[in-house]
Structures are given as C-alpha cells and as structure tokens.
Design a protein around this motif. Structure first.
Motif, mmCIF file in Angstrom:
data_model
loop_
_atom_site.group_PDB
_atom_site.id
_atom_site.type_symbol
_atom_site.label_atom_id
_atom_site.label_comp_id
_atom_site.label_asym_id
_atom_site.label_seq_id
_atom_site.Cartn_x
_atom_site.Cartn_y
_atom_site.Cartn_z
ATOM 1 N N VAL A 149 -73.345 33.446 -60.832
ATOM 2 C CA VAL A 149 -72.385 34.167 -61.676
ATOM 3 C C VAL A 149 -71.648 33.188 -62.583
ATOM 4 C CG1 VAL A 149 -70.242 35.500 -61.632
ATOM 5 C CG2 VAL A 149 -72.118 36.118 -60.126
ATOM 6 N N LEU A 150 -71.220 32.050 -62.048
ATOM 7 C CA LEU A 150 -70.536 31.060 -62.884
ATOM 8 C C LEU A 150 -71.448 30.541 -63.984
ATOM 9 C CD1 LEU A 150 -68.462 28.907 -60.371
ATOM 10 C CD2 LEU A 150 -67.619 30.517 -62.068
ATOM 11 N N GLY A 151 -72.714 30.345 -63.676
ATOM 12 C CA GLY A 151 -73.659 29.882 -64.690
ATOM 13 C C GLY A 151 -73.850 30.894 -65.803
ATOM 14 N N ILE A 152 -73.975 32.170 -65.436
ATOM 15 C CA ILE A 152 -74.151 33.216 -66.446
ATOM 16 C C ILE A 152 -72.902 33.354 -67.301
ATOM 17 C CG2 ILE A 152 -74.431 35.708 -66.752
ATOM 18 C CD1 ILE A 152 -76.290 35.616 -64.287
ATOM 19 N N VAL A 153 -71.730 33.348 -66.663
ATOM 20 C CA VAL A 153 -70.480 33.464 -67.414
ATOM 21 C C VAL A 153 -70.295 32.250 -68.317
ATOM 22 C CG1 VAL A 153 -67.968 33.485 -67.184
ATOM 23 C CG2 VAL A 153 -69.350 34.977 -65.771
ATOM 24 N N GLY A 154 -70.613 31.068 -67.823
ATOM 25 C CA GLY A 154 -70.494 29.870 -68.649
ATOM 26 C C GLY A 154 -71.444 29.887 -69.829
ATOM 27 N N ALA A 155 -72.633 30.438 -69.648
ATOM 28 C CA ALA A 155 -73.619 30.458 -70.729
ATOM 29 C C ALA A 155 -73.274 31.491 -71.800
ATOM 30 C CB ALA A 155 -74.999 30.757 -70.150
ATOM 31 N N PHE A 156 -72.775 32.645 -71.399
ATOM 32 C CA PHE A 156 -72.565 33.720 -72.358
ATOM 33 C C PHE A 156 -71.096 33.980 -72.689
ATOM 34 C CE2 PHE A 156 -76.642 34.819 -70.335
ATOM 35 C CZ PHE A 156 -77.432 34.764 -71.474
ATOM 36 N N GLY A 157 -70.177 33.571 -71.842
ATOM 37 C CA GLY A 157 -68.781 33.916 -72.062
ATOM 38 C C GLY A 157 -67.923 32.791 -72.600
ATOM 39 N N GLY A 158 -68.378 31.580 -72.475
ATOM 40 C CA GLY A 158 -67.591 30.458 -72.958
ATOM 41 C C GLY A 158 -66.750 29.843 -71.853
ATOM 42 N N LEU A 159 -65.997 28.828 -72.223
ATOM 43 C CA LEU A 159 -65.218 28.047 -71.258
ATOM 44 C C LEU A 159 -64.083 28.856 -70.638
ATOM 45 C CD1 LEU A 159 -64.702 25.333 -69.886
ATOM 46 C CD2 LEU A 159 -63.226 24.742 -71.814
ATOM 47 N N ASN A 160 -63.378 29.638 -71.449
ATOM 48 C CA ASN A 160 -62.247 30.409 -70.906
ATOM 49 C C ASN A 160 -62.710 31.405 -69.849
ATOM 50 O OD1 ASN A 160 -60.391 29.100 -72.503
ATOM 51 N ND2 ASN A 160 -60.537 30.599 -74.150
ATOM 52 N N SER A 161 -63.784 32.112 -70.124
ATOM 53 C CA SER A 161 -64.308 33.070 -69.142
ATOM 54 C C SER A 161 -64.782 32.359 -67.886
ATOM 55 C CB SER A 161 -65.461 33.868 -69.744
ATOM 56 O OG SER A 161 -65.025 34.601 -70.846
ATOM 57 N N PHE A 162 -65.406 31.200 -68.062
ATOM 58 C CA PHE A 162 -65.869 30.406 -66.924
ATOM 59 C C PHE A 162 -64.706 30.020 -66.025
ATOM 60 C CE2 PHE A 162 -66.708 26.223 -65.072
ATOM 61 C CZ PHE A 162 -67.871 26.477 -64.363
ATOM 62 N N LEU A 163 -63.619 29.545 -66.618
ATOM 63 C CA LEU A 163 -62.459 29.120 -65.830
ATOM 64 C C LEU A 163 -61.786 30.298 -65.136
ATOM 65 C CD1 LEU A 163 -60.928 26.420 -68.184
ATOM 66 C CD2 LEU A 163 -62.270 26.073 -66.101
ATOM 67 N N ILE A 164 -61.719 31.453 -65.800
ATOM 68 C CA ILE A 164 -61.125 32.637 -65.181
ATOM 69 C C ILE A 164 -61.934 33.067 -63.964
ATOM 70 C CG2 ILE A 164 -60.703 35.111 -65.517
ATOM 71 C CD1 ILE A 164 -59.894 34.400 -68.403
ATOM 72 N N VAL A 165 -63.259 33.105 -64.100
ATOM 73 C CA VAL A 165 -64.115 33.491 -62.971
ATOM 74 C C VAL A 165 -64.006 32.465 -61.851
ATOM 75 C CG1 VAL A 165 -66.511 33.815 -62.260
ATOM 76 C CG2 VAL A 165 -65.692 34.841 -64.369
#
Length: 61
Positions: free
Chosen positions: A17-33
């Motif tokens: 999930v972190l990999g998918i969010v980091g790839a498509f959502g950007g850094l802010n989404s990655f940190l929130i997740v």
C-alpha cells in the motif's frame, strides 16, 4: 510451522500500500498513509493487550 505468519502478511500488505501510494499519490500522501499506519498499529497493540496504557490520573498519596 503451526501458526500462519500473520505479521509477515500484514507487513507485506502495508509495504505494498505504501508503494502504491508513493508511486501515484506523491510524498504527502505517502507520509499520511505511513503515519496513520503506525497509529493504527499501536492502537491494535493496545487493544490486543500487548501494551499497557498508564493511568492518566495522578496518584494521590
């Protein structure tokens, strides 16, 4: 080999999930997740009884 490796599967799912969010959502989404995942992990530990929460009130002598 009597128990199913639950923590390994949970770690794999969380990393995916972190990999998918980091790839498509950007850094802010990655940190929130990431932060919400860590908070959820600790809430789960408390609910399972793995961590004892200290009493919040002051002890009177």
């Amino acid at each position: 080999m009597n128990q199913f490796p639950v923590w390994s599967v949970i770690g794999l799912a969380f990393g995916t999930v972190l990999g998918i969010v980091g790839a498509f959502g950007g850094l802010n989404s990655f940190l929130i997740v990431l932060v919400l995942g860590v908070v959820g992990f600790f809430v789960g530990l408390v609910l399972e009884g793995g961590v004892q929460m200290p009493t919040l009130r002051a002890r009177r002598q």
